[in-house]
Design a protein around this motif. Structure first.
Motif: not given
Lengths: 235, 235
Positions: A40, A48, A70, A94, A97-98, A101-102
């Protein structure tokens, strides 16, 4: 039992990706036929797939296959079923954040605390601390929180860089930035120079590599820790 | 009419605080008997009083008095009534957090857009862009947003530093970090070297100082802009 490698950098100057760590990783992941890669952080904005391919090539040389998170339909399942996990470097904002978010930040923390072998390099190491607040990265995306995995009770500054005494540049040195962090936070910060890593086995935390590391604690002068120093009680 | 100075740094190597800018500031603030200083970025964690004192000493030499925003009961009133405003450097995360916490981000933007002369240096310059996402600072506090004043239609990277070609350090260069920003954002970024500043008069934006600036635009190669370049149409 926790089994974690937290490396300052993936790559040393004029070496190949992960080259200096390869003997360590062979032992670290010795019970793994395959590992899960978390790409990520996407260094330089690469995809990715491209990033996972880079990791795949290296681990192939020690007979371990790699699958990117991913590529799974459900990232939670990917983490729960992983034999080992590697989070690569890139941009920490980043990456964090990922992970939020996941919805896998907490699951990843619990999984590694429960013993799934973990490797982090650079941004993937930053997230092992209590927060990402001592990253060197640019805030290219806005994460929902700065809190991270908390696998150790302090923070890290990977790629730690000593001030260049002859520099005419007036931007803050790394040490000045960490000092500013300590104006508002009491969490200790370990500056890990390139080529250094932390080895965590159970509750034992040991500084590895040939270089000393620089320890910053609130309201104290920084100190240098020699290789093989025991950091188990740092908090 | 907008009247803004956006400087890469407050201080040049072996010079005193604001020394190189002083003739410019004398003209910029010529209609001001006093200016409002915003010390929230607190470089090195110094107090608001200490920081304001530092600014006060310099502006005294051009017969302008300085009052820190923290000395006012109501920061909104302080901004509305200011003859001129100066936001000093330090940590951009801290500065932005405070501007939101005091609920003055939007008011400050409107006030400067309406013509109150403004000076920003370093962190105080970072906030003039659309967002703080191209700051070099460490995320020592968590701001409620990365959006900033939007006095210009692009972002800034103050203290812009060219890559040291002989370096063996593997951390990202400034250019690589900005490239990562552009993997996720289309906003142009101007790398302002120390000693450069932007002068904004109404809608006219001009690059000042002796050095070129480096312009980064998404999906384009970076370019060098000479002093006196007109940036009015950059967005």
């Amino acid at each position: 039992m926790k089994k974690i490698i937290i490396a300052s950098t993936s790559t040393l100057h004029e070496e190949r990706y992960l080259e200096y760590l390869l003997p360590v990783l062979e032992s670290h992941f010795k019970n793994c036929k395959s590992i899960l890669f978390i790409p990520y952080a996407r260094p330089g904005g690469i995809s990715h797939d491209e990033y996972t391919q880079k990791a795949t090539e290296v681990f192939l040389s020690i007979n371990i296959s790699v699958k990117g998170i991913h590529e799974f339909e459900n990232p939670e399942t990917a983490i729960k079923e992983a034999e080992g996990i590697f989070t690569g470097g890139g941009n920490t904002f980043l990456l964090v954040s990922q992970l939020y978010r996941k919805n896998i930040m907490q699951l990843l923390s619990e999984t590694v605390k429960n013993g799934t072998p973990y490797l982090g390099t650079s941004a993937g190491s930053n997230i092992c601390g209590l927060s990402m607040q001592t990253t060197n990265d640019m805030p290219i995306v806005y994460p929902p929180s700065f809190q991270t995995l908390g696998l150790i009770s302090f923070n890290l500054n990977p790629h730690y860089l000593d001030a260049a005494l002859e520099s005419k540049h007036m931007g803050e040195t790394r040490e000045e930035r960490i000092h500013e962090f300590h104006a508002f936070n009491s969490v200790p910060v370990l500056g890990l120079r390139e080529g250094s890593w932390l080895e965590i086995k159970g509750e034992k935390i040991t500084l590895k590599g040939n270089l000393s590391a620089r320890l910053f604690q609130q309201n104290q002068l920084p100190t240098e820790l020699d290789p093989e120093s025991d950091l188990s009680n740092l908090n």
